[in-house]
Design an enzyme around this catalytic site. Structure first.
Site, mmCIF file in Angstrom:
data_model
loop_
_atom_site.group_PDB
_atom_site.id
_atom_site.type_symbol
_atom_site.label_atom_id
_atom_site.label_comp_id
_atom_site.label_asym_id
_atom_site.label_seq_id
_atom_site.Cartn_x
_atom_site.Cartn_y
_atom_site.Cartn_z
ATOM 1 N N CYS A 40 -15.445 -26.712 -6.057
ATOM 2 C CA CYS A 40 -14.667 -27.264 -4.938
ATOM 3 C C CYS A 40 -15.520 -27.419 -3.687
ATOM 4 C CB CYS A 40 -13.445 -26.385 -4.670
ATOM 5 S SG CYS A 40 -12.302 -26.349 -6.072
ATOM 6 N N THR A 41 -16.435 -26.495 -3.470
ATOM 7 C CA THR A 41 -17.337 -26.599 -2.330
ATOM 8 C C THR A 41 -18.288 -27.775 -2.519
ATOM 9 O OG1 THR A 41 -17.156 -24.230 -1.900
ATOM 10 C CG2 THR A 41 -19.062 -25.376 -0.945
#
Length: 155
Positions: A40-41
């Site tokens: 997600c980062t």
């Protein structure tokens, strides 16, 4: 093409954001499982880095949604210097409306969670492209290529 489900959710600055706020703009709406996780980062930071390129196509905006809290989004945004909105959907209403809630498998366990899906919504609120189960490392490049093609056909 189909109409994009409406939403009204709070962003990382506690401002209410709705689909109607993007009328006459293109919207890249992406759903992701959790703040501060590796995939997600990676995805969020790639959107951050390519946001100006994405904006060249019909003033396109990027918005991320998951079920994390407004305060979690605030920390995630600040830590990664994100330059777009993250919306909090703790009741998963919008996540479900877009078909991004479903069964998942991880290390042999089955559970329900947010699927990594993205939707391109045109100026008229219509979903013109869907990406289901995307790769967070290569996904943004595909969106840019598709926005380029969509702009040619919609202009």
């Amino acid at each position: 093409m189909k109409p994009a489900p409406d939403f009204s959710l709070y962003d990382q600055d506690n401002n209410l954001t709705s689909l109607s706020d993007y009328k006459n703009k293109w919207l890249v709406l992406y759903f992701y499982p959790k703040d501060n996780t590796p995939g997600c980062t990676t995805e969020a930071c790639t959107f951050r880095d390519e946001r100006e390129v994405i904006a060249k196509f019909g003033k396109a905006e990027v918005v991320g949604i998951n079920k994390d809290s407004v305060s979690s989004h605030k920390k995630f945004t600040k830590k990664n210097k994100l330059n777009f909105k993250l919306l909090s959907d703790p009741k998963r209403v919008t996540i479900k409306a877009y078909g991004s809630w479903g069964p998942k498998k991880f290390l042999g366990h089955e559970f329900f969670g947010i699927n990594r899906n993205t939707y391109i919504i045109d100026r008229n609120g219509m979903i013109v492209k869907e990406y289901i189960g995307v790769n967070p490392k290569t996904h943004v490049a595909q969106i840019i290529a598709d926005l380029k093609l969509l702009q040619k056909t919609k202009s």
